[in-house]
Design a protein around this motif. Structure first.
Motif, PDB file in Angstrom:
ATOM      1  N   LEU A 394      -8.825 124.405 -54.298  1.00  0.00           N
ATOM      2  CA  LEU A 394      -8.961 122.947 -54.219  1.00  0.00           C
ATOM      3  C   LEU A 394     -10.229 122.479 -54.933  1.00  0.00           C
ATOM      4  O   LEU A 394     -10.209 121.509 -55.699  1.00  0.00           O
ATOM      5  N   VAL A 395     -11.320 123.198 -54.691  1.00  0.00           N
ATOM      6  CA  VAL A 395     -12.594 122.849 -55.328  1.00  0.00           C
ATOM      7  C   VAL A 395     -12.494 123.036 -56.846  1.00  0.00           C
ATOM      8  O   VAL A 395     -12.962 122.193 -57.633  1.00  0.00           O
ATOM      9  N   ALA A 396     -11.875 124.148 -57.267  1.00  0.00           N
ATOM     10  CA  ALA A 396     -11.722 124.407 -58.710  1.00  0.00           C
ATOM     11  C   ALA A 396     -10.948 123.295 -59.387  1.00  0.00           C
ATOM     12  O   ALA A 396     -11.314 122.843 -60.490  1.00  0.00           O
ATOM     13  N   GLU A 397      -9.869 122.818 -58.748  1.00  0.00           N
ATOM     14  CA  GLU A 397      -9.090 121.711 -59.316  1.00  0.00           C
ATOM     15  C   GLU A 397      -9.919 120.440 -59.373  1.00  0.00           C
ATOM     16  O   GLU A 397      -9.835 119.673 -60.339  1.00  0.00           O
ATOM     17  N   THR A 398     -10.725 120.227 -58.339  1.00  0.00           N
ATOM     18  CA  THR A 398     -11.588 119.036 -58.308  1.00  0.00           C
ATOM     19  C   THR A 398     -12.587 119.064 -59.455  1.00  0.00           C
ATOM     20  O   THR A 398     -12.799 118.050 -60.144  1.00  0.00           O
TER      21      THR A 398
END
Length: 778
Positions: A394-398
């Motif tokens: 999720l953080v990587a996509e953000t």
């Protein structure tokens, strides 16, 4: 120095490879209230440079040996009061080097409850025993017939009474007990057998259902596993010599102490009595002694493993004072988020629901991006618990969707062991009275990335989860050992006086919880400390406490530049003489090694401070406030490998060492279950101690060898010779340790030992033995 103190000093000197005068000086300082960190750092001249490890051993041995001497005096007094003290007995007591030996000597004189031997003596049977011993050709039955009385109705009763007296005399023979104990140490076997019907409930102990090995060489983790299985009543345990070959030798040792030269009727009776004494009395005595020794040995090794791992974790590389977003992953309850600034102050908290049942990934990404923008986030710390990898994605996509050219924080997986314990603690409630318990964990995760030491000291060491069978060992000794590790780690790094929390200050030499709280209270009331000497204004903090703690407290913006260093205030005059010799301002010299070149340490030695202190001052001026911790690096988990089911033999992965045990190292590779690198798989050479190769917090590259999904067991290797038979890893060849980490010292040169080999089956056995259902807290 008294004779007793001299004996203690000589014994400890041998134990720690030092001179008696060094030990005497250290003992004097410790008895005077000095702390181990203070003595190790600031009293090198007095102790001849004893380090903190030697001083910790010295302190432990000092307690034992003083107890030994007190017991020696007590025993001497007791025997003297009985009127039975002889010169030979006094010499034997004076020469006893252990408590066990002392107690062996004292056994015949120790007040005891009424025994069978006492009753036999009261019935007049002691002369019968002496007659058998003195007249071997005579038939004991015939001799015994003369002792029949109303209290002793038969010859058998008379001979049994004589045997009871002999058994007691043998069981109180210190020399015999010592020889039997040595014999058992060499030959005894520890045997474990499953209780009938406990096979299913005790399946995790299946390796010990029918197990036997030498008592003297059993590794601590196997001993602890067997002891735990016995405690849970899964197996029975015995410690005894081999019944076929060695048990008769034990009886022979007993017989030899009596003196049985031939096969006369008296000899035959005495030989049978010796056998009886072994079976009924002394084998049990030896079992109890060896079980106690085994338990202590296993506990000591387990505590040492825990202490080493804890030290490595506390001294792990800090990310530093950078704005950090902490994320405590969760699915149904949401991902808890907390932003802390560079000083660790909480700026914002939130709960995100990107997963089931709400599935608000877009809202979560928007909230994370907003926090990054608002607070200039440089680091994102993600707890390694449930939903960790999902949160990482999720953080990587953000981060992918942040505006072009904007700074992108680095995301790091952080161990959350103990975070929940801290969140629910009284300390956390005092620190964050208005913050929900669930959000405090996210704050702890963020802060432990910034400075692991400062945050982890708030948690009881047992909750950090880097121990081996930690709940099975002596908890008092474990606590003492771990407290010493925390104290040494905190003082090795030093503490910022104007920023440190009370729990961190409490670990500084000479302070403790009450003075630490007094310092924080004074700081809150009067503002930042302008200089170290201002500490003397704190209520209850006197000159002695100041002497002990001052050198370990740092002030970055003090009116006295030396307050930012580990130079002790008592030695400021020496530092100023060095500065004066350079002919430059002190601020221009600090951190400028070239300014100090050409100075000879010997030139600044005086009657108060010797060469060790002067050299330390020069080193500190070269690099003020040096931090002994390594540079910050993190593991990069493989994309698409998020669950144990994603693993395949031959995969090459990067991970972080979470725990080091006697049998190998556990590595977090990002699948919510640590894998085991067995000791035989740590390197392409023989490895006796896993700590030679890795430590907790190391980033390493491993290859998957074996995956047992149902039991959640992962076998890994760090070897490069492919001896385990796994498929070759794809991509670049895996190094023993990643290049970003300092390597272990190279082994001494000499003949190269044959590399260890471990089949997949052997590794599977190791996995089964490893932690017997290891959890994060055990």
């Amino acid at each position: 120095m008294t004779q007793t103190a001299d004996r203690i000093a000589r014994t400890i000197a041998t134990d720690i490879s030092a001179r008696p005068d060094q030990v005497t000086a250290a003992v004097s300082l410790l008895d005077g209230g000095a702390t181990v960190p203070f003595v190790a750092r600031y009293r090198k001249e007095a102790t001849g440079g004893l380090d903190d490890t030697q001083l910790r051993t010295l302190a432990d041995r000092l307690v034992y040996l003083r107890e030994l001497e007190a017991r020696r005096e007590s025993i001497l007094g007791s025997i003297k009061d009985q009127g039975k003290l002889t010169d030979a007995l006094a010499r034997a007591i004076a020469g006893a080097e252990t408590k066990a030996t002392l107690e062996d000597i004292y056994l015949p004189f120790k007040p005891k409850r009424r025994t069978k031997a006492m009753i036999a003596r009261e019935n007049g049977l002691e002369p019968l025993l002496r007659a058998i011993l003195d007249n071997r050709p005579a038939d004991p039955e015939t001799l015994g017939a003369a002792y029949i009385t109303e209290a002793v109705p038969t010859t058998k009763d008379a001979l049994n009474g004589a045997r009871d007296i002999l058994t007691e005399e043998l069981s109180e023979n210190a020399d015999l007990l010592g020889r039997l104990r040595s014999f058992m140490h060499e030959t005894a076997l520890i045997t474990a057998r499953v209780h009938p019907g406990k096979e299913a409930v005790g399946a995790k102990f299946s390796d010990y259902f029918d197990h036997r090995e030498k008592w003297s060489t059993i590794p601590s983790h196997r001993a602890l596993a067997i002891l735990r299985a016995a405690k849970e009543e899964i197996v029975t345990v015995d410690i005894a010599p081999d019944p076929e070959t060695d048990a008769p030798r034990a009886v022979g040792i007993i017989a030899a102490s009596i003196g049985i030269p031939g096969s006369a009727p008296g000899d035959a009776w005495l030989r049978a009595a010796a056998d009886w004494t072994w079976r009924v009395k002394l084998s049990l005595t030896m079992y109890v002694d060896l079980m106690g020794d085994l338990r202590k040995r296993a506990h000591d090794e387990a505590i040492a493993v825990f202490a080493r791992n804890l030290r490595d974790l506390l001294l792990a590389a800090p990310a530093g004072p950078r704005a950090t977003l902490g994320l405590d992953p969760g699915i149904r309850t949401g991902v808890k988020a907390a932003v802390v600034d560079a000083t660790g102050k909480v700026l914002e908290t939130a709960t995100l629901y990107p997963f089931q049942p709400r599935m608000d990934a877009a809202g979560a990404q928007s909230a994370i991006a907003a926090m990054i923008r608002r607070h200039g986030i440089e680091l994102i710390a993600i707890g390694n618990g449930t939903a960790s990898r999902e949160t990482e994605r999720l953080v990587a996509e953000t981060l992918k969707h942040l505006p072009q050219g904007s700074a992108r924080p680095a995301s790091v997986i952080v161990s959350e062991a103990g975070a929940s314990v801290y969140s629910a603690s009284e300390l956390a409630a005092q620190e964050f009275p208005d913050l929900d318990v669930s959000l405090r964990g996210a704050v702890s995760i963020a802060r432990r990335l910034q400075d692991p030491l400062a945050e982890l000291v708030k948690i009881t060491p047992q909750s950090i989860g880097v121990g081996q069978y930690q709940h099975d060992v002596d908890q008092r000794r474990l606590t003492q050992a771990l407290d010493a590790v925390v104290e040494d780690a905190v003082n090795a790094v030093g503490v910022d006086l104007n920023m440190a929390s009370a729990p961190l200050l409490a670990r500084v030499a000479g302070l403790g919880p009450s003075l630490a709280q007094a310092i924080v209270t004074h700081r809150d009331a009067h503002g930042r400390f302008p200089a170290r000497k201002a500490l003397l204004k704190v209520a209850g903090l006197g000159p002695k406490a100041f002497e002990q703690c001052a050198g370990f407290l740092r002030l970055r913006d003090s009116t006295e530049p030396l307050d930012a260093t580990s130079v002790h205030p008592e030695a400021y005059d020496v530092a100023r003489r060095i500065v004066k010799a350079c002919g430059r301002d002190i601020r221009a010299i600090m951190g400028a090694p070239e300014a100090l070149r050409g100075l000879r340490a010997e030139a600044f030695v005086d009657d108060r401070f010797g060469l060790p202190t002067v050299r330390d001052i020069l080193s500190e001026l070269e690099k003020p406030g040096r931090d002994p911790r390594p540079d910050f690096v993190t593991a990069r988990f493989a994309d698409g490998v998020d669950d144990i089911k994603d693993l395949r033999p031959g995969m090459s992965l990067e991970g972080t060492v979470t725990n080091v045990a006697a049998f190998g190292a556990f590595v977090d590779i990002g699948v919510h279950q640590d894998g085991l690198v067995h000791v035989s798989q740590l390197a392409d050479r023989f490895v006796k101690d896993p700590h030679e190769v890795v430590k907790a917090g190391d980033v390493v590259r491993v290859r998957v060898v074996e995956v047992d999904v149902p039991r959640k067991r992962i076998g890994l290797t760090m070897r490069k010779d492919n001896a385990d038979g796994a498929a070759p890893a794809q991509g670049r060849k895996a190094p023993e340790k990643t290049s970003e980490q300092p390597r272990s010292p190279k082994p001494q040169r000499g003949p190269k030992p044959a590399p260890q080999a471990a089949s997949q089956g052997a590794l599977g056995d190791a996995l089964r033995n490893a932690m017997l259902g290891k959890s994060k807290s055990d």
